[in-house]
Structure formats: structure tokens, C-alpha cells
Write an enzyme that holds these catalytic residues in place. Structure first.
Site, PDB file in Angstrom:
ATOM      1  N   ASP A  70      29.805  59.727  45.683  1.00  0.00           N
ATOM      2  CA  ASP A  70      29.101  58.825  46.586  1.00  0.00           C
ATOM      3  C   ASP A  70      28.965  59.373  48.001  1.00  0.00           C
ATOM      4  O   ASP A  70      27.931  59.195  48.633  1.00  0.00           O
ATOM      5  CB  ASP A  70      29.793  57.452  46.612  1.00  0.00           C
ATOM      6  N   CYS A 102      34.899  59.416  40.483  1.00  0.00           N
ATOM      7  CA  CYS A 102      34.178  58.675  41.512  1.00  0.00           C
ATOM      8  C   CYS A 102      33.376  57.511  40.931  1.00  0.00           C
ATOM      9  O   CYS A 102      33.279  57.343  39.722  1.00  0.00           O
ATOM     10  CB  CYS A 102      33.289  59.634  42.308  1.00  0.00           C
ATOM     11  N   LYS A 128      30.502  56.087  39.994  1.00  0.00           N
ATOM     12  CA  LYS A 128      29.607  55.849  38.859  1.00  0.00           C
ATOM     13  C   LYS A 128      30.169  56.390  37.552  1.00  0.00           C
ATOM     14  O   LYS A 128      29.654  56.060  36.479  1.00  0.00           O
ATOM     15  CB  LYS A 128      28.245  56.497  39.133  1.00  0.00           C
ATOM     16  N   SER A 153      29.105  49.494  49.390  1.00  0.00           N
ATOM     17  CA  SER A 153      30.340  50.168  49.020  1.00  0.00           C
ATOM     18  C   SER A 153      31.436  49.136  48.841  1.00  0.00           C
ATOM     19  O   SER A 153      31.459  48.119  49.537  1.00  0.00           O
ATOM     20  CB  SER A 153      30.752  51.161  50.115  1.00  0.00           C
TER      21      SER A 153
END
Length: 567
Positions: free
Chosen positions: A92, A133, A135, A481
Site C-alpha cells: 500500500d 500487506c 490486499k 486506510s
């Protein structure tokens, strides 16, 4: 042995990867694998993919190559044959640099297809997915549900922060300090020094942002070994659990324990409960819906968040929701302790990848310590940490992380200030062009409108860094986020690109956010033509394909399936 349909192989007890001797598939694969140095005996073992969603682009993944080797060796020791598989690896804070972060959300579904092509194309028997991370964990859960083969998630763990000028800092500190630079209270040089001090080890962001939220939910869903989340990246405990996952996956293949036996309606409901009790990232709503979609579960996940939220309370306040850190949650027992605490509200008989039930795992877990993790009768907050709002501005729902709202007003009414993107909003923040008491609207930034969900998260972080987090509300269909704080309403559905009411909002319109009534409304309520921040119809490459295929965000923004002929 005649070839069997793939899924029938699990029921028959045979390995689906075993092809008929003398057949074309058997012969050409044997030639390839013999050339790799694999003996005929090895080639008859359960064939396991070690899905290493990793790259050298960021620190989140930097330890996974070593973890992949540990898992592979454990698979061999247990009698299996490991094959490391690489996929797209979005990060990200790095992959967001291009095209205003438009690539981030589409990479989730790209990974799913990547895994399908590699694992299903080779007809492997099971997979261990190394998830790091934001995804990657939802993508691995989605791929597991789609392929319905024995699958285990190994969460990559969290990173440690550092120290700057005598204060503890982490990536969240860096993120929010951009607003301090815009407000003139910090120089760019100081921000650079802070950034250089913020991360001291591999793994994902140290707060309960999207990555750690999804690690936690993978365990709550039963798709990890007990004790897998949260966990410090590359710690001895994490390495031990990764090796154990390698051994366990071989057993799952022999038992025929496939992903859809774990990813049931009960499991999704358990995940939703845990997400609300911990005040997880707003993004987990769409990710849980996507997992349910790939598992072919006919579920209204948004509606489940509403229904289950009536008697779910917030039991912890982990940064950015409060002062406790994610390692504090690990110290008091992690997800296992959360599950034991919440057991009266959960589906106790939900199956896990160990072959045992959730209740069996929770039986010997630590009890809630009453400080970091609270008991059901003494919650941090007498409501869930995530709320679904509806109303004239969000007829299909919107998500607010009330756990991170801080001291924001429960009922916030103010004039809309509409921006086409976060750059313009951040610039206005720097020039004093944003008024206290206003509601900032960032629209046209959803999965279709980007295409690919466009970042709104940096503006929200900058707003907090400028000291305005409790004085201004934000409403968006863009990408947030899990680190964001303040009164922020995201995933407004339908998105503006689908002609949702957010498309009709004009600067000066009155917007009301009522957390008690769970309402998001606008006055006047206007019809508006679809609003996009990009040009979906003119995109080339992956973003163009995504624009053509992505479904509505209220249906989890997965890629739409082709209609059957004549349908």
C-alpha cells in the site's frame, strides 16, 4: 486409475494431482519434474503450492522468502512435494504511488486470478499462502474459497517501530505528519528524519490497520493455525507456526479438508463479530463480502454487520483506536483470547484448518486480561467498533470506524465542501481553505470511478496531522486506510460512478452524520450524473480491464462473472 473430476478426487481419497500413467498430462509433467531432479517417488506425493506473495519493493515482504523455505522444508518432512508460487505483490505505501493508488484495489482480484492460474493450472493438491500487506490476505482467502482445495493462511506478522527525538514512532506517525508539514508545524527535512526512523524490521504496519485486521480475521475465520495473529514478523513464534502450517497442509490433503468446509456462513459471521469487537479496518467489510462471494455463499454481508452489531460491543482499543499496541494484543493471547472471550456470541462448532472446532481452540486460550482485552460485561465501548450507516446519501450503506472516531461529535451536521480528489483537498488544507465544522466530500473515487479505488486516506491522515481530525468530517467512496482516525465515513454505496447520491452533492449542501441513529443524509437530496475521477472507458491495460469487469462495491467489488449463454 482413470482421471476423476478434480473435486471428486478429494472425496475419493485419491490425489487430484495424480494423472493416469501413460497419459499426455502424466508424461509431459514427468519430463519436466524429472529434469528438476524430482524422483518418481517424490512426484507421487501430495503436491503443495507455497504461495509467496512477495517482492523486493518493500519491507512488508522482506522476510517471506525465508519463511517460504521453512514451509517448503516442513512440507517435505511431512511427505509432501512443495512448489513455490509467486504472484503480484502490492504494497500500500509503495504501490499507491502510481495513478493515485488506482492499482491497489484491483491487485486484490489480480492475485486471486494469479493464484488460480498457477495452482489450478498445475492441478496441485493444496496450498499454503504467505499473506502480508493489505490486499494479500483477502486475496488468498478469496482464492482459497474459489479453488476449494486444502488451504492454510500464514500471516506475515507486524513490523516494529522506532524512535525519533525521544518518542516512539511508526509508519502511522509518518503518515499523519504530512499534515503537520502542510500546516507549517514540521519541516520536510524533519519529516524525512522521522521517516528514516519509523520502521525497524519486516512485516506490516504496526497498528490495527487493514493488514493486521485481515490477519486477525483469517484466524477468526478458521483459516490459520491457532495463535497466528497478531504476531511479530519473522519471530521464532511466527517461524514455528509457519513450519507447522507446512506439516498440517499435507494432513489436510489426506483428510480432504478443503477451504469451503471452513469458509462457511458461520465462519463469516464469526469474522464479522471479531471485526466489530476489535474495531478493525473499514476495508474488512468489502473483503469479507468478497470472500463470501468467492465461496458462493448467498450472504448480505452489509446486512450482517448491521444485524450482528446490535449485540456486539468493542472489547479492545488497539492503535489507532487507542493507546494499546498490536503487540499488546499478542501478549494477552491474541485472537485465541478474543475468541474465548466472545465464545457466547460465536458459532462454536465452526470448523478450522486443524480439523477441530473454534470452541476447542478457544478452550485453553488465556482469559481476557481486562486491560488490553476487555470482558463482554465490561466493554471498551457499548457498541461495535464498526458501524453501517444508511440514509439518503448511502441507501446501500456506508462504513464508519467509530472505534477510531476519538472525541468527534456523535451527530455532526455541516456544509459540504466537495473535492475531485485528495490532492486538491490537501492543497486546500495547506492554504487554510478548509473550514472547521465542514464535511469534506471526496467522490468519484470508488472501484468503478477510478477505475480502481482512488486514495482518500492520505488526506484523512493529513487532516489529523494538522490537528483538525475532530473538527471536520470526511465522506468518501475512495480508498481509506485502517490507520485513519476521526469521523470518516467510507465505502459509500452506491459509489458516485454508479450514480449513487454522493454524485449529486454540491458544495454548500448540508450533510448529517448521526452515529446514534446510524444515518448518513444530505439536504437537499439531489440526483446527479455519475461522477468519476478518471476515465474508465479510456483506460488501457489492467486498469481498463478492471474498469470493464468490476462489480458494484455493495457486492464486494469482485470481478463480475460472465453470464451463461442465453442468461
Amino acid at each position: 486409475m482413470p482421471d476423476l473430476p478434480d473435486h471428486d478426487r478429494f472425496r475419493s481419497g485419491a490425489l487430484r494431482s495424480e494423472f493416469t500413467p501413460g497419459s499426455t498430462r502424466w508424461a509431459v509433467r514427468r519430463a519436466q519434474w524429472t529434469a528438476l531432479g524430482l524422483s518418481p517417488e517424490e512426484q507421487r506425493r501430495p503436491k503443495i503450492a507455497v504461495v509467496n506473495t512477495s517482492s523486493k519493493l518493500g519491507i512488508c515482504f522482506s522476510h517471506l522468502d525465508g519463511i517460504a523455505e521453512l514451509v517448503a522444508e516442513a512440507i517435505r518432512e511431512a511427505g509432501g512435494l512443495p512448489f513455490e508460487i509467486r504472484t503480484t505483490a502490492p504494497l500500500d505505501f509503495v504501490t499507491s504511488a502510481g495513478r493515485k493508488a488506482r492499482y491497489l484495489m484491483p491487485t486484490r482480484d489480480l492475485i486471486v486470478n494469479d493464484v488460480e492460474a498457477a495452482v489450478e493450472g498445475a492441478v496441485l493438491d493444496g496450498m499454503v499462502c504467505l499473506s502480508s500487506c493489505d490486499k494479500t490476505t483477502p486475496a488468498h482467502l478469496m482464492a482459497s474459497a474459489r479453488l476449494d482445495i486444502p488451504s492454510i493462511i500464514v500471516p506475515g506478522g507486524y513490523q516494529l517501530g522506532g524512535e525519533y527525538r525521544g518518542c516512539s514512532v511508526d509508519i502511522d506517525t509518518v503518515y499523519e505528519s504530512v499534515g503537520a508539514v502542510q500546516a507549517g508545524t514540521m519541516s520536510a527535512g524533519q519529516l524525512g528524519e522521522l521517516a528514516d526512523s519509523a520502521i525497524k524490521g519486516p512485516g506490516v504496519c504496526a497498528g490495527l490497520a487493514t493488514a493486521n485486521t485481515m490477519h486477525v480475521l483469517a484466524e477468526a475465520l478458521g483459516m490459520t493455525l491457532p495463535g497466528a495473529a497478531p504476531i511479530r514478523a519473522d519471530s521464532e513464534r511466527m517461524r514455528g507456526l509457519a513450519a507447522e502450517a507446512g506439516r498440517r497442509i499435507v494432513g489436510m490433503v489426506h483428510e480432504g479438508l478443503t477451504a469451503r468446509k471452513v469458509l462457511t456462513v458461520d465462519a463469516i459471521e464469526n469474522g464479522i463479530r471479531v471485526a466489530m469487537a476489535l474495531g478493525g479496518s473499514v476495508n474488512c467489510v468489502r473483503h469479507l463480502a468478497a470472500v463470501a462471494n468467492e465461496a458462493d455463499l448467498d450472504l448480505d454481508v452489509i446486512g450482517l454487520f448491521e444485524r450482528l452489531g446490535r449485540d456486539t460491543t468493542q472489547l479492545a482499543a488497539i492503535r489507532p483506536n487507542g493507546a494499546d499496541q498490536v503487540w499488546d494484543l499478542e501478549r494477552v493471547g491474541g485472537v485465541r483470547a478474543v475468541l474465548r472471550t466472545m465464545l457466547p456470541l460465536l458459532h462454536r462448532d465452526a470448523l478450522t484448518v486443524t480439523g477441530r472446532t473454534l470452541a476447542e481452540h478457544a478452550a485453553d486460550a488465556p482469559e481476557a486480561d481486562g486491560a488490553v482485552l476487555h470482558r463482554l460485561d465490561d466493554p471498551v465501548r457499548s457498541e461495535p467498533g464498526l458501524l453501517i450507516l444508511r440514509g439518503s446519501l448511502a441507501p446501500d450503506g456506508a462504513v464508519v470506524k467509530v472505534a477510531g472516531a476519538g472525541n468527534a461529535r456523535r451527530c455532526f451536521t455541516g456544509p459540504a465542501e466537495v473535492f475531485a480528489g485528495e490532492d486538491a483537498a490537501i492543497a486546500a488544507l495547506g492554504t487554510g481553505g478548509i473550514t472547521e465544522g465542514s464535511v469534506i466530500v471526496l467522490h468519484g473515487m470508488g472501484p468503478r470511478g477510478g477505475p480502481g479505488t482512488v486514495f482518500a486516506a492520505s488526506f484523512v491522515a493529513a487532516l489529523n496531522g494538522a490537528g483538525l481530525g475532530g473538527k471536520i468530517a470526511v465522506v468518501t467512496d475512495g480508498e481509506l486506510s485502517g490507520l485513519n482516525q476521526g469521523l470518516v465515513v467510507g465505502q459509500v454505496m452506491p459509489e458516485a460512478a454508479d450514480g449513487g447520491p454522493l454524485a449529486g452533492v454540491r458544495t454548500g449542501d448540508t450533510i448529517t452524520i448521526d452515529l446514534d441513529a446510524r444515518v448518513l443524509a444530505t439536504d437537499p437530496a439531489r440526483d446527479g450524473a455519475p461522477v468519476t475521477s478518471g476515465r474508465p472507458g479510456q483506460e488501457r491495460g489492467w486498469l481498463g480491464q478492471y474498469a470493464a469487469l468490476v462489480g458494484p462495491v455493495q457486492q464486494s467489488a469482485v470481478l463480475r462473472r460472465p453470464r451463461p449463454a442465453g442468461g
